[in-house]
Design a protein around this motif. Sequence first.
Motif, mmCIF file in Angstrom:
data_model
loop_
_atom_site.group_PDB
_atom_site.id
_atom_site.type_symbol
_atom_site.label_atom_id
_atom_site.label_comp_id
_atom_site.label_asym_id
_atom_site.label_seq_id
_atom_site.Cartn_x
_atom_site.Cartn_y
_atom_site.Cartn_z
ATOM 1 N N TRP A 68 0.818 -1.215 0.000
ATOM 2 C CA TRP A 68 0.000 0.000 0.000
ATOM 3 C C TRP A 68 0.847 1.258 0.000
ATOM 4 O O TRP A 68 0.455 2.280 -0.586
ATOM 5 C CB TRP A 68 -0.999 -0.019 1.147
ATOM 6 C CG TRP A 68 -0.482 0.303 2.513
ATOM 7 C CD1 TRP A 68 -0.177 -0.558 3.484
ATOM 8 C CD2 TRP A 68 -0.243 1.602 3.057
ATOM 9 N NE1 TRP A 68 0.255 0.090 4.608
ATOM 10 C CE2 TRP A 68 0.220 1.425 4.377
ATOM 11 C CE3 TRP A 68 -0.370 2.898 2.577
ATOM 12 C CZ2 TRP A 68 0.550 2.475 5.205
ATOM 13 C CZ3 TRP A 68 -0.043 3.968 3.404
ATOM 14 C CH2 TRP A 68 0.420 3.749 4.698
ATOM 15 N N SER A 71 1.948 1.923 -3.514
ATOM 16 C CA SER A 71 0.828 2.402 -4.335
ATOM 17 C C SER A 71 0.371 3.793 -3.926
ATOM 18 O O SER A 71 -0.057 4.593 -4.766
ATOM 19 C CB SER A 71 -0.346 1.423 -4.220
ATOM 20 O OG SER A 71 0.028 0.126 -4.606
ATOM 21 N N PHE A 72 0.468 4.075 -2.649
ATOM 22 C CA PHE A 72 -0.101 5.317 -2.120
ATOM 23 C C PHE A 72 0.854 6.506 -2.252
ATOM 24 O O PHE A 72 0.447 7.600 -2.663
ATOM 25 C CB PHE A 72 -0.470 5.080 -0.648
ATOM 26 C CG PHE A 72 -0.918 6.320 0.078
ATOM 27 C CD1 PHE A 72 -2.156 6.887 -0.172
ATOM 28 C CD2 PHE A 72 -0.097 6.920 1.022
ATOM 29 C CE1 PHE A 72 -2.560 8.015 0.506
ATOM 30 C CE2 PHE A 72 -0.492 8.046 1.694
ATOM 31 C CZ PHE A 72 -1.735 8.605 1.435
ATOM 32 N N PRO A 74 3.480 7.348 -4.354
ATOM 33 C CA PRO A 74 3.620 8.048 -5.649
ATOM 34 C C PRO A 74 2.384 8.865 -6.016
ATOM 35 O O PRO A 74 2.503 9.972 -6.571
ATOM 36 C CB PRO A 74 3.854 6.903 -6.636
ATOM 37 C CG PRO A 74 4.408 5.792 -5.814
ATOM 38 C CD PRO A 74 3.735 5.901 -4.499
ATOM 39 N N SER A 75 1.204 8.325 -5.727
ATOM 40 C CA SER A 75 -0.021 9.054 -6.058
ATOM 41 C C SER A 75 -0.129 10.333 -5.233
ATOM 42 O O SER A 75 -0.498 11.393 -5.748
ATOM 43 C CB SER A 75 -1.244 8.162 -5.778
ATOM 44 O OG SER A 75 -1.197 6.991 -6.553
ATOM 45 N N VAL A 76 0.216 10.244 -3.937
ATOM 46 C CA VAL A 76 0.157 11.425 -3.080
ATOM 47 C C VAL A 76 1.159 12.474 -3.534
ATOM 48 O O VAL A 76 0.856 13.666 -3.604
ATOM 49 C CB VAL A 76 0.407 11.025 -1.609
ATOM 50 C CG1 VAL A 76 0.549 12.257 -0.734
ATOM 51 C CG2 VAL A 76 -0.737 10.161 -1.100
ATOM 52 N N GLU A 78 2.436 12.848 -6.547
ATOM 53 C CA GLU A 78 2.012 13.413 -7.832
ATOM 54 C C GLU A 78 0.839 14.363 -7.648
ATOM 55 O O GLU A 78 0.800 15.454 -8.255
ATOM 56 C CB GLU A 78 1.616 12.261 -8.773
ATOM 57 C CG GLU A 78 1.214 12.709 -10.179
ATOM 58 C CD GLU A 78 2.352 13.365 -10.932
ATOM 59 O OE1 GLU A 78 2.068 14.179 -11.841
ATOM 60 O OE2 GLU A 78 3.528 13.072 -10.609
ATOM 61 N N TYR A 79 -0.109 13.960 -6.824
ATOM 62 C CA TYR A 79 -1.251 14.836 -6.581
ATOM 63 C C TYR A 79 -0.820 16.130 -5.902
ATOM 64 O O TYR A 79 -1.316 17.212 -6.239
ATOM 65 C CB TYR A 79 -2.277 14.103 -5.715
ATOM 66 C CG TYR A 79 -3.457 14.963 -5.323
ATOM 67 C CD1 TYR A 79 -4.462 15.268 -6.245
ATOM 68 C CD2 TYR A 79 -3.564 15.482 -4.039
ATOM 69 C CE1 TYR A 79 -5.543 16.064 -5.890
ATOM 70 C CE2 TYR A 79 -4.637 16.278 -3.670
ATOM 71 C CZ TYR A 79 -5.624 16.565 -4.605
ATOM 72 O OH TYR A 79 -6.677 17.355 -4.245
ATOM 73 N N SER A 80 0.109 16.050 -4.979
ATOM 74 C CA SER A 80 0.599 17.249 -4.294
ATOM 75 C C SER A 80 1.278 18.185 -5.275
ATOM 76 O O SER A 80 1.088 19.403 -5.215
ATOM 77 C CB SER A 80 1.567 16.834 -3.171
ATOM 78 O OG SER A 80 0.928 15.985 -2.241
ATOM 79 N N GLU A 82 0.732 18.363 -8.506
ATOM 80 C CA GLU A 82 -0.285 18.940 -9.389
ATOM 81 C C GLU A 82 -1.060 20.046 -8.679
ATOM 82 O O GLU A 82 -1.373 21.086 -9.282
ATOM 83 C CB GLU A 82 -1.234 17.837 -9.859
ATOM 84 C CG GLU A 82 -0.589 16.843 -10.815
ATOM 85 C CD GLU A 82 -1.534 15.735 -11.204
ATOM 86 O OE1 GLU A 82 -2.669 15.724 -10.660
ATOM 87 O OE2 GLU A 82 -1.164 14.881 -12.035
ATOM 88 N N TYR A 376 2.346 18.461 2.164
ATOM 89 C CA TYR A 376 2.248 17.352 1.216
ATOM 90 C C TYR A 376 2.718 16.024 1.807
ATOM 91 O O TYR A 376 2.208 14.967 1.423
ATOM 92 C CB TYR A 376 3.062 17.682 -0.045
ATOM 93 C CG TYR A 376 2.631 18.985 -0.669
ATOM 94 C CD1 TYR A 376 1.410 19.093 -1.336
ATOM 95 C CD2 TYR A 376 3.411 20.124 -0.578
ATOM 96 C CE1 TYR A 376 0.992 20.293 -1.883
ATOM 97 C CE2 TYR A 376 3.004 21.334 -1.120
ATOM 98 C CZ TYR A 376 1.791 21.409 -1.778
ATOM 99 O OH TYR A 376 1.381 22.594 -2.321
#
Length: 816
Positions: A68, A71-72, A74-76, A78-80, A82, A376
């Motif tokens: 997890w 998976s979690f 990189p998404s966090v 990238e979202y931060s 963006e 972030y």
Amino acid sequence: MKETTQVIPVRSQHDATEDNTQPIEDTSSDNFQQDARKIAFFGSIKMWLILIISVIVLLTVFILSAIWLSSFIPSVVEYSKELRDFEFDNIIAFVKQTIREVKMTSETGKHLMMKTLDFSNRDQIEVLIYQFLKQQWTYLKGLVVTNHIGDNEGRQYGIMDWGGKPTLFNITTKDQQLYYCNNFDELDYCNRSSTPDIQLGFFDLTILINAGNAHPGKPTITNSFIDASQPQYTFITMVNSIALPQPDSKGNKFKYYLGTDLSAETISQYLAQVTLKLSGSKSFIIEMATQYIIAIAVVNSDGSVTRQTYLKIDNDERVSSIAKVLASELGTELDTIGCGNKSLITSATDYISVYRLCTDTDVDWLFVLAVPQWNYISSIVIAVICATLGACIIISAGVITSVIISVKLVKPFYNLIDLFESVSHMDLDNLVINDSKFTEVKHLQNHFKTMTDRIKLYRAFIPSHLLSQLDQGGDHVDAKKKAHENDSISMASSHKSSQRSSRLDSKQSSLSRSHASSSHRRYSNDLDIFSLHLDRKKLSIVAIHIEGLNRLFSEISAGDCVDLLKDFFDHLGLVCRTSNGYLGNFENDLISISFNASSNQSKHSEKAASACVQLMEKLNTTKSKKWPNQLKKKPHLIEIVKFRFAICVQESLCGNLGSNDFKNFTVISSAKFNLECMLDVASKLNLNIVLSDRVFANLEEHYQMRYVYTKELIPDSHYSSPFIQHKENERAPIEPTHIYELGESLHVGMDEWMYELQEKEKKAKWTKYNQACKLFFSNQFEEARELFQEFHELNNDVAAELMIKKCSTTTPISEL
């Protein structure tokens, strides 16, 4: 000796000597043996069960956490990124759009005025500028502060927002004249007075004139500036000049210009709104040409404004720290970043986004947005912390579960280990088998129970002294020393012993049950009680005579006699186990108990006396309370049966004799003949417990005793039967020995303190008798006879009657 209560007849020092050597307990050897019997946790089934389950839980948690997190995170991230770019792009887009709108309105106004405006007609200029400002305030309220028309001579005419009031201003080369416009929203012209409402000093318009000459015919935004006449305002002006075909005589390239003053406060407010969305963030704009920060200024107490460059900020430590990072990364001139380029700088605490905006209106600004990294990574950190706590909880629960499971699985095996250890040491009295839910264990328990039932049947025929030593260990005796001392008579050396501690209750449950706990039964692993050997030692031997046994066998059946004797042997066995005495064979109506024989004992004479007192109480209680029910048809037999005891201390040979296939524990001494002689005296004098003078010396401080007779007994050094003469006229050697009766204990028990006076009176019953004995042995026969006579009249005592006769004859005592 207590002179008032006891009398010690004159006897040899050799007779009064007893071997009081105490057995040395090898505690270090016991501790070593106990440690050797411990089941080490490391390497045990319990440890492996706990380890396997814990490792499985740990690996499961680790793998799931890795999945997890991979998976979690990189998404966090990238979202931060963006989100940060989105907010920063909004700031840039807002400023670009603002400049574009101002430029469009300026261009539109300039073209209209070029076609319709008479620049020499002030009234016309006033109306047009008034309407133009109302239109701009409709769409750009708060951004556009002033609209004005100026020339290259330094004159300016327009309308501005003066403290919230629309105001017409006329700037000449000498001063400024301000007129308030009343009813601004209802009228299309400036409703003002003919005289100025406010009059100020000279206003320098050089910056605007230079901007018009630099970009004639094109809209351009000047660098921000402050005028001394209005120090409370920071001006950013868009100058849109009307170019001349040819420069005039002064070199000016334009005649008139349309100016629009912009407010930096509007941009500051927008930046503030954006940073509110990003907790802890800071945003500001740096003017590249001057390095002034457009949106930040210091307002002084007099209302003036002190402008600050990004390298010198006094009122905001956060912005100052960000500026230092910019200087270290981009240089003090900030010229390492090109126009239109965006860059991300990471400091110890912030993500700093930088963008340089360059437009065709000569805008050259550097946008800065600093957002704390915590914004972030906080979600990641919190997630990791929560995951760690959750993992700890799961691991703890897993470990606890593994411990519970391991304890449940191992508990019946530990019970079997305890039971097998008890059986291996012949401890079969307290075997408690815990029921198990496991089928395999149930089969083991059933077979174990069958085995122990058979062992109990065999155990009933094992000699009692062996059972006692097997149960309690053996004696700690150095093998080499013992072999050296007894080399002439011994075939093997000694055996060690250890005391048995209380057995752990097998029904008690515990998550962390230790097999080597203090309550666990301890046994000796060095038992050597089966070797062939003989030891020379002093023993305290008790002989018990059942008087009237012949009548019992004659008048009742053998089965009834067995039932009665069963009670006798029950009490006998219990006392032997508790006092660690060796029980001899039952011969006709006589049986013996030897102390310090099969195991070393200190104060064995005291133990022998105590055993006699206990047996006397138990046997008399059984005879008076239980036997009447068994002898209802012949109750007279109860009074016929009496129990008499004799105690002597003799040096004897004791040990195992026989062969490797057949062994028998034997006590070789002259005690049997001597004890029978003493019991004969007890029977004739109707005494319960008699003892020899050696025993008297050891018990005089503990029991009340009295002299009753003198008997010729065989000494310790003679082992052959006195009734068989090996040579003609050869007889066994004899020596006179004083015989005593054992009475009450001299110690008052803790539960007898209320009856202490009665006890003292009871225990003083032999005082007069012992005084008479003292006189008798001092050859004061007449005085002794009188005291014996008084005692006999009070107690009707057979021994006193005998002593009266001896005093009357004034001759030495002889056998009856």
